[in-house]
Design a protein around this motif. Structure first.
Motif, PDB file in Angstrom:
ATOM      1  N   GLU A  45      -7.114   6.801   1.853  1.00 14.87           N
ATOM      2  CA  GLU A  45      -7.010   7.280   3.226  1.00 14.87           C
ATOM      3  C   GLU A  45      -5.777   6.687   3.900  1.00 14.87           C
ATOM      4  O   GLU A  45      -5.382   5.557   3.614  1.00 14.87           O
ATOM      5  CB  GLU A  45      -8.255   6.848   4.022  1.00 14.87           C
ATOM      6  CG  GLU A  45      -9.554   7.368   3.457  1.00 14.87           C
ATOM      7  CD  GLU A  45      -9.640   8.894   3.526  1.00 14.87           C
ATOM      8  OE1 GLU A  45      -9.009   9.475   4.435  1.00 14.87           O
ATOM      9  OE2 GLU A  45     -10.303   9.492   2.668  1.00 14.87           O
ATOM     10  N   GLU A  50      -5.604   5.560   6.886  1.00 19.36           N
ATOM     11  CA  GLU A  50      -5.981   4.356   7.631  1.00 19.36           C
ATOM     12  C   GLU A  50      -6.032   3.136   6.711  1.00 19.36           C
ATOM     13  O   GLU A  50      -5.521   2.074   7.051  1.00 19.36           O
ATOM     14  CB  GLU A  50      -7.338   4.549   8.304  1.00 19.36           C
ATOM     15  CG  GLU A  50      -7.682   3.376   9.190  1.00 19.36           C
ATOM     16  CD  GLU A  50      -8.771   3.720  10.197  1.00 19.36           C
ATOM     17  OE1 GLU A  50      -9.265   4.877  10.165  1.00 19.36           O
ATOM     18  OE2 GLU A  50      -9.114   2.845  11.004  1.00 19.36           O
ATOM     19  N   GLU A  51      -6.649   3.344   5.549  1.00 18.53           N
ATOM     20  CA  GLU A  51      -6.744   2.252   4.566  1.00 18.53           C
ATOM     21  C   GLU A  51      -5.354   1.736   4.186  1.00 18.53           C
ATOM     22  O   GLU A  51      -5.152   0.539   3.967  1.00 18.53           O
ATOM     23  CB  GLU A  51      -7.461   2.799   3.319  1.00 18.53           C
ATOM     24  CG  GLU A  51      -7.686   1.802   2.219  1.00 18.53           C
ATOM     25  CD  GLU A  51      -8.077   2.521   0.904  1.00 18.53           C
ATOM     26  OE1 GLU A  51      -8.696   3.615   1.000  1.00 18.53           O
ATOM     27  OE2 GLU A  51      -7.723   2.022  -0.166  1.00 18.53           O
ATOM     28  N   LYS A  78      -3.956  -2.923   7.255  1.00 21.50           N
ATOM     29  CA  LYS A  78      -3.673  -4.353   7.025  1.00 21.50           C
ATOM     30  C   LYS A  78      -2.170  -4.669   6.957  1.00 21.50           C
ATOM     31  O   LYS A  78      -1.781  -5.820   6.758  1.00 21.50           O
ATOM     32  CB  LYS A  78      -4.301  -4.787   5.695  1.00 21.50           C
ATOM     33  CG  LYS A  78      -5.815  -4.727   5.665  1.00 21.50           C
ATOM     34  CD  LYS A  78      -6.319  -5.328   4.356  1.00 21.50           C
ATOM     35  CE  LYS A  78      -7.822  -5.138   4.208  1.00 21.50           C
ATOM     36  NZ  LYS A  78      -8.234  -5.259   2.793  1.00 21.50           N
ATOM     37  N   SER A  99      -3.514   4.486  -1.849  1.00 20.41           N
ATOM     38  CA  SER A  99      -4.679   4.374  -0.961  1.00 20.41           C
ATOM     39  C   SER A  99      -5.308   5.761  -0.809  1.00 20.41           C
ATOM     40  O   SER A  99      -4.603   6.771  -0.817  1.00 20.41           O
ATOM     41  CB  SER A  99      -4.257   3.857   0.419  1.00 20.41           C
ATOM     42  OG  SER A  99      -3.744   2.552   0.303  1.00 20.41           O
ATOM     43  N   TYR A 152       0.850  -1.182   0.000  1.00 18.88           N
ATOM     44  CA  TYR A 152       0.000   0.000   0.000  1.00 18.88           C
ATOM     45  C   TYR A 152       0.886   1.232   0.000  1.00 18.88           C
ATOM     46  O   TYR A 152       1.937   1.240   0.644  1.00 18.88           O
ATOM     47  CB  TYR A 152      -0.893   0.013   1.256  1.00 18.88           C
ATOM     48  CG  TYR A 152      -1.851  -1.144   1.322  1.00 18.88           C
ATOM     49  CD1 TYR A 152      -3.110  -1.060   0.708  1.00 18.88           C
ATOM     50  CD2 TYR A 152      -1.524  -2.317   1.996  1.00 18.88           C
ATOM     51  CE1 TYR A 152      -3.990  -2.134   0.752  1.00 18.88           C
ATOM     52  CE2 TYR A 152      -2.404  -3.388   2.047  1.00 18.88           C
ATOM     53  CZ  TYR A 152      -3.648  -3.292   1.428  1.00 18.88           C
ATOM     54  OH  TYR A 152      -4.515  -4.340   1.476  1.00 18.88           O
TER      55      TYR A 152
END
Lengths: 290, 290, 290, 290
Positions: free
Chosen positions: C48, C50-51, C55, C46, C30
């Motif tokens: 955001e 957080e996104e 993971k 990504s 990411y």
């Protein structure tokens, strides 16, 4: 190269190794001329010369091919192998490859209608042989001198094949490499490779600083005058073929150690020397499209 | 070499540096053909062509001598300097040295009874020029690629002067050096120097692994077929003189960057290039015993 | 290393290349912090923060991590990315790797219970970075001086990582390499590598012969006195981090060109620099058994 | 260093050469402990121990100083020279320098108020000694193997002083150099120097390709398991001090040639070894400001 049929006939340890390597590559190999070898050959010798030759595509003689122009040079064999008998058995579809095939042998080959190729006429062979020659020269120097080659002043006389490769190796060990040559273009090459270039007319001025001198020039260059400039503990290694480039008697009388080191590849690295012969033979076969 | 009288006539920055160096060595130097230089020459230009030449022992023209076979190549001069006027002034005791003296100029020299020597016919000059050429090629590669030359796969096409010296330098920086050649003896040399030898018929197989390709062969070798094997981010630097060895249009259309880098010595290292010209001129003078 | 999940967050071109390389190795990657990059990233960012992080197993920040100790160093992003927001999202099973994590950021990490590792504390990273640094220095020298590095007198001040690798490369190109150090054991190493060793108290005597000086010592060594010994066309390249080792103002006033070249790996070889970061991250992961 | 007064007492050929070199530098040198040498010493020995020591500024013992912690190691002397007698004669203004001064001798020195310095504690000495050690190892390899070191696969176990210098020299001759190490930073160094880096956990995979293995690690690394991976004609040269790193008995039973080569500097290059001792002594004297 594989699936060919070779005969290796006579020769020194290099010929034995060559036969082994050709077989390991997947070829069929007959050998003859080693009944006295006294070591494990790794393969069985043919009992008769004819048996060894008859099915072969390429017959490989030794380097040098002969010492008397009549018999195959076969130091590991108890009997004489006459070259004309070899040629008598061979057909015109077979190839005879060996080293230093002189006029007399070449003439014999013509009579018997045998196609011959001289390994020593192959430029790649000469270049490759300079590698074990250079290493052998370094080994001798290491054995003889009480100083390291690292930071040692080494002079190479001549900038041919051996001069180039020996210079590179000595430089790689850390020697201060001086190379003497007599052409302006060689001076340029020597400088471009990072060596100290010594033009022939400056030679006398640099001799007194040298710890080891490697000669590759086959005529008298280290004569009385040059020898008189050397330090008494300077080591001379003459790599030039006859007549060499050193007045050995004079050197001895002056207490300067001079070693004439010939035929180094077969002595110091027979397996590598055999590999180079094999590669050259493969090149010949490729070129001929045999 | 000192206490000689030189004329430097026309030429680029190398000619200026050459004049400076000849003077620094203790020679008398006249210059002509720089009235437009726009930088500090370090010496005063002669006002007239005749004044510049008349007392000289050696007249040095540019490299190349001329672009039109009629006038001296003089990029720093506002007026034309006709070669026949130079020759007209010169006597038969004076020497004319320049680069690329074509048939037409040579013929003119004969008419005027002027003795000429072409710098580009000198082997040592060609060898020495390979040094700045190789460095210039390395500089371009460093500027263009986003990876280090260290541990980079570099292929050199051709094993002439530039190939040899460029190979050595790249190896010295830590590149993985591949050199393509088409003679078995060159293969032997390439291996002996520790490079990866690529025989011409194996070329296609190794192209896809290369990060930089340096061409030194002056005919089409990187054609559509070869280009199609390359990684898209492979950089090509063509060092070959006209017609070069790269299909530049095709490369462009395929998104492969190809740079044709000519005349590097004068561009990347004019002072060194001038020094090499000076050394070659000294060699010429020594040989002639002028 | 493969089948891991990485986040690359902020940073310069090296971070982009790093993300590409991690993905090419078979990892999931990411990225966040490149909305302004303006070039083809080769992967989708990504939306955001957080996104991008949630993971991931390993979150990779830039080198240096931050310029203000509050926000991620993200030159290709239009908005600020606050470090504490990054840490807030991260769980204790995730690893944060970046360069130059100062006390303030380390303290923040403790508060948020985030495990961090500083890339610049890794010795292998520092060694590997010396490779593009040395090449970058050579490139600059080639661009600046009108002579070849071949046969050029190059002095390196300091015999640390950069000194060692730069010395080797310059020697490989054919420079005459002088290295200054101040420990007897370093003198021994320098000699053993075939360089000219300059003990600190001999420095002044050799300065006047130098064509290029590379400094790697991060305190004033080329001061007024030392500068006054130099040839006016000597080039100085300072590779030392602040405060550097050159009195730049004084050099300028004396007409001596001095270039302060910092952060070369990311500038001259971002792809290689990224590869070295990736290798170091792989080593970290191996050691931790993550 | 000159115009100092030295005593050289006991030792092998290196001590003799050291005495000669110190004298050649313009110092006064007394020698003692060579009454059995049987070769031309180039100088006259003192008749009594006291005569040799009394006027000296620096007393130089052998390397190693003693084999029994009681008498000076003096292979060229027919009688025992007791260390306590040496120390008894020495005053506190004199310096005692030797190699491997163990606890017992150090204690004795304290009792007699003699200031001692151990040559083997000097880092520069250890570095310099790696040069003749590496050359000696190369000489042995050249003598033993039937292939050239050029293009030969050489593995060095350990990347300390000897590993670094031996790697450089082998690379310089044209070997394919593999170096085993166990730190990531050493891996980085090995790669940066252009060698093939073998991480300890990859060692087993590469053993079968090796032609020569040089061990520098002083604990069992070539054990039964490792030996079983080797080609039968692989040569092992163990350069590690006791207990060495090779299971010699096992190797012998497997038909693998393994040579334990210790104390090479004094054997292969006594003159160079003496020079390095002299340089180190000069450094000590400089540091002490004696």
């Amino acid at each position: 190269m594989e699936n060919k049929i070779f005969t290796v006939i006579g020769g020194d340890l290099r010929s034995v190794k060559l036969a082994n390597q050709l077989m390991a590559d997947g070829n069929t190999v007959y050998i003859y001329g080693f009944n006295n070898a006294g070591f494990e050959m790794g393969m069985t010798e043919s009992k008769e010369l004819e048996e060894a030759i008859i099915k072969s595509e390429v017959v490989i003689g030794p380097i040098p091919c002969s010492n008397d122009n009549e018999t195959i040079n076969a130091p590991f064999h108890s009997e004489k192998i006459h070259i004309n008998e070899v040629f008598k058995i061979m057909s015109k579809n077979q190839l005879f490859i060996a080293g230093r095939i002189g006029d007399k042998i070449a003439h014999l080959a013509e009579i018997y209608n045998v196609y011959t190729i001289d390994l020593l006429d192959r430029e790649e062979m000469a270049v490759l042989n300079a590698i074990p020659t250079a290493e052998g020269a370094i080994q001798i120097a290491m054995e003889e001198i009480p100083i390291t080659l690292h930071d040692c002043n080494c002079l190479i006389l001549g900038f041919g094949r051996i001069g180039k490769i020996l210079g590179k190796m000595l430089h790689g060990i850390g020697s201060n490499v001086f190379i003497e040559a007599r052409k302006y273009s060689d001076m340029a090459w020597i400088k471009s490779y990072g060596f100290n270039a010594v033009f022939i007319n400056e030679l006398n001025d640099c001799l007194s600083d040298m710890d080891v001198i490697f000669n590759t020039i086959p005529y008298m260059i280290l004569d009385t005058n040059a020898l008189s400039k050397l330090k008494s503990d300077c080591l001379i290694i003459d790599l030039a073929s006859k007549p060499g480039g050193v007045d050995f008697e004079k050197a001895k009388s002056m207490g300067i150690k001079a070693i004439w080191a010939l035929s180094l590849p077969g002595k110091v690295a027979p397996v590598t020397a055999a590999k180079f012969i094999k590669e050259t033979i493969n090149n010949i076969i490729c070129e001929l499209g045999v």
